[in-house]
Enzyme design. Structure first.
Site, short mmCIF file in Angstrom:
data_model
loop_
_atom_site.label_atom_id
_atom_site.label_comp_id
_atom_site.label_asym_id
_atom_site.label_seq_id
_atom_site.Cartn_x
_atom_site.Cartn_y
_atom_site.Cartn_z
N ASP A 51 15.61 30.97 84.02
CA ASP A 51 16.51 29.82 84.16
C ASP A 51 15.68 28.53 84.04
O ASP A 51 14.58 28.45 84.57
CB ASP A 51 17.23 29.86 85.51
CG ASP A 51 18.22 31.00 85.60
OD1 ASP A 51 18.52 31.63 84.58
OD2 ASP A 51 18.72 31.25 86.73
N HIS A 105 14.87 37.59 83.86
CA HIS A 105 15.98 38.43 84.33
C HIS A 105 17.02 38.59 83.24
O HIS A 105 17.01 37.87 82.25
CB HIS A 105 16.57 37.86 85.62
CG HIS A 105 17.07 36.45 85.51
ND1 HIS A 105 16.24 35.36 85.54
CD2 HIS A 105 18.32 35.95 85.35
CE1 HIS A 105 16.95 34.26 85.42
NE2 HIS A 105 18.22 34.59 85.29
O1 LIG Z 1 25.01 37.65 86.19
C1 LIG Z 1 23.98 37.45 86.84
O2 LIG Z 1 23.77 37.96 87.94
C2 LIG Z 1 22.91 36.57 86.28
C3 LIG Z 1 23.37 35.65 85.21
C4 LIG Z 1 22.28 34.75 84.73
O3 LIG Z 1 21.12 35.09 84.76
C5 LIG Z 1 22.57 33.40 84.25
O4 LIG Z 1 23.76 33.07 84.10
O5 LIG Z 1 21.62 32.64 84.02
FE LIG Z 2 19.78 33.37 84.60
#
Ligand SMILES: O=C(O)CCC(=O)C(=O)O
Ligand SMILES: [Fe+2]
Length: 170
Positions: A51, A105
């Site tokens: 992120d 992730h």
């Molecule tokens: O759905 C999730 O738990 C993570 C989603 C995600 O990593 C994001 O939207 O940046």
């Molecule tokens: Fe994310």
């Protein structure tokens, strides 16, 4: 954010100040909807990424699917009732000179159940602040790992690198 500042040996308000304070922080909400998928091993809901935010907070409908790349392996995050998931994003990784990691992730789809997650991203202002490792966490032994960039430049750099990598892999 206070706890993270203290963890770096800084004053408790420091990281918050460095991302522009509460007045400048931009909160963005994203809703991820992962439909059921008969062959989850062939599909990805959200591809692997880190992120860009300072911090991200995630709530979800208790269906497993979030995976973190930890110690060379994809690990599925546990679904803990009444909890909020918090990610450290690139912004805090940069300010802390990598002492806090913005973890890679991804989001998997599920064979039986729809998964929904609500992510709130706390982001610094796009142009107003130059993000770079804080002088207190940079030493001769641990030189700055990130060049100074605005948040907008960081996003541009990340997208550019991704498109370059995609081109090179063709
Ligand atoms: O759905 C999730 O738990 C993570 C989603 C995600 O990593 C994001 O939207 O940046
Ligand atoms: Fe994310």
């Amino acid at each position: 954010m206070s706890v993270l500042s203290i963890g770096l040996g800084l004053e408790e308000g420091r990281l918050e100040k460095e991302v522009g304070g509460l007045e400048e922080l931009l909160l963005q909400m994203k809703i991820n909807y992962y439909p059921r998928c008969p062959q989850p091993e062939l599909a990805l809901g959200v591809e692997a990424h880190t992120d860009i935010s300072a911090l991200t907070f995630i709530l979800h409908n208790m269906v497993p699917g979030l995976q973190l790349f930890y110690q060379g392996k994809w690990v599925t995050a546990k679904c803990v009732p009444n909890s909020i998931i918090m990610h450290i994003g690139d912004t805090i990784e940069i300010l802390s000179n990598g002492k806090y990691k913005s973890i890679l992730h991804r989001g998997l789809v599920n064979k039986e159940k729809v998964r929904i997650s609500w992510a709130v991203f706390f982001e610094p202002p796009k142009e107003k602040i130059i993000l770079k490792p804080l002088p207190e966490v940079v030493t001769e032994a641990e030189p700055a790992q990130f060049p100074p960039r605005t948040f907008a430049q960081h996003i541009e750099h990340k997208l550019f690198r991704k498109s370059q990598e995609a081109l090179l892999s063709k």
